[in-house]
Design an enzyme around this catalytic site. Sequence first.
Site, PDB file in Angstrom:
ATOM      1  NE  ARG A 383      -8.073  23.048 -29.475  1.00 16.82           N
ATOM      2  CZ  ARG A 383      -9.212  23.296 -29.045  1.00 16.82           C
ATOM      3  NH1 ARG A 383     -10.014  22.386 -28.620  1.00 16.82           N
ATOM      4  NH2 ARG A 383      -9.846  24.237 -29.222  1.00 16.82           N
ATOM      5  CB  VAL A 384      -0.474  23.660 -27.602  1.00 16.05           C
ATOM      6  CG1 VAL A 384      -1.123  23.613 -28.892  1.00 16.05           C
ATOM      7  CG2 VAL A 384      -0.897  25.037 -27.329  1.00 16.05           C
TER       8      VAL A 384
END
Length: 517
Positions: A383-384
């Site tokens: 997600r990052v």
Amino acid sequence: MTDANLEQSDLKQSLKQNLKQTLGQVESMYDEALSKPSSDLILTETGIITFVGGGIAHVEGLPKTQSEEILLFPGNVPGIAIDLGEDEIGVILLADDPLIKAGASVKRTGHIADTPVGDALLGRVIDATGKVLDGGSPLNIHTRMPMEREAPKIMERAPVKVPLQTGIKSIDALIPIGHGQRELIVGDRQTGKTSVAVDTIINQRGTGMICIYCAIGQRGTAVARVVETLRDAEMLEQTIVVVTSGEDQPGLQYMTPYAATTMAEWFRDQGKHVLIVYDDLIRHARAYRELSLLLRRAPGREAFPGDIFYIHSRLLERSTQLSEALGGGSLTALPIIETQAEDISAYIPTNLVSITDGQIYLSPGLFRKGLLPAVDTGKSVSRVGGKAQLPAYRAVAGDLRLAYSQFEELESFARFATRLDDASQAAINRGRRVREVLKQGEHQPLTVIQQIAMLKAVNEGLFDGLALNQISVTQKKIADALQQQMKPLATKIESGEKLSDEDWQSLVDFLSGIIKQ
Ligand code: ATP
Ligand code: MG
């Protein structure tokens, strides 16, 4: 006044005087005792064990005990007070001793549970309390820090912006990880979870990254194998191995990841970059469940206590990228979770999926087919990390993902079709080659340029003319040639520069040259 009265007042007088004298003596003794700290006079508070069993004890008579204070049991066994009741406290024992029985006495220490920290831990195999497990010399360390520490506050954190290369093509290209990220590795038993984590550690050679491998409830042989692998790869010197086995008291198993994180934070707080692997947290959850049931806490879903989510988030919140003001150090976490029958929606796996910044899902189906590492790119996500990924990967990953997902759809469909149109046939051929290129052996991390070159080659169709079984040999040739040539391009890619069209063209020319040979 009568004689009797006179006698009585005399007696009173002398009694008063005596009392005054004695009080004076006591007072001066007291002053003296207070003025010089006497070494032979130590006050300890002692309590009595009322119950022992399953690695926990209940203790009565120590009302001033603080939360997480170390208490000393017979045989000098430490315990950590975790349940502070009004009359009784619940203590988790960190070891066992036959002298620990109901009725025996327990001493307070006034210290909070702590663990050794420092450079001297590097290259060692230890337990959470600092006990040496590698047969080497005792630790020469005098600095200790609490096992449980608060996570950095929001304002003390910085966004993830530096990539952490695993050396594994499928992960670095499609599920990139960044410094300070928490990426879960999840999969059934024997799907290569430990291998992905250990290979990531191996790939940190020469980067100055400090690595911590925290084994919880693993078999001794499995841990020994990891230690050997790290030693062979010359990475042990940069790694601390923190171990608790399945035979250890559940209290020690429960505390181990917190202690390992404290060891990591010591480096992080000096501005260094640290990678920690927790292998695995399902065993940690089980140890905590055992303790909680014995401490008579109410069980919830799957008999885990209600605060199981909290104990894992408290642990993983400590991993982060610190802001420049705090030195810019980072702690990246790779927690591992074993699932059963591919059930990722079981209680603990879902908790961890929601706590972490993404997951690498290892599929037993792919493992059986020999598609190793068995990363299921469809069920995995980061997600990052995408923000930290090197631009060169971004240039190849899009085409790769598209070609692969089209192929997976077509392949299952093509099994029923007798004749395929040319475009579909071409997509299948390409997809098979992508799948071949995403295969990678254990302990064979690849440099950035090696990965980029292979992915570019398959995207450009340079492998389309090769038979599937020739691809791995060709990749080996490419990898070797790149090590000697193309150094400037490698530096350019690693420094995060965007490649120009000419750069890409020169790479493609170079690759076609090797493939033609
Ligand atoms: P466990 O559930 O027992 O902890 P695990 O999921 O951690 O297992 P590993 O021990 O990492 O799995 O790997 C299982 C087996 O697969 C090992 O024998 C390992 O050598 C092999 N293996 C893992 N990855 C690869 C790979 N990329 N190439 C070849 N073999 C591999
Ligand atoms: Mg394993």
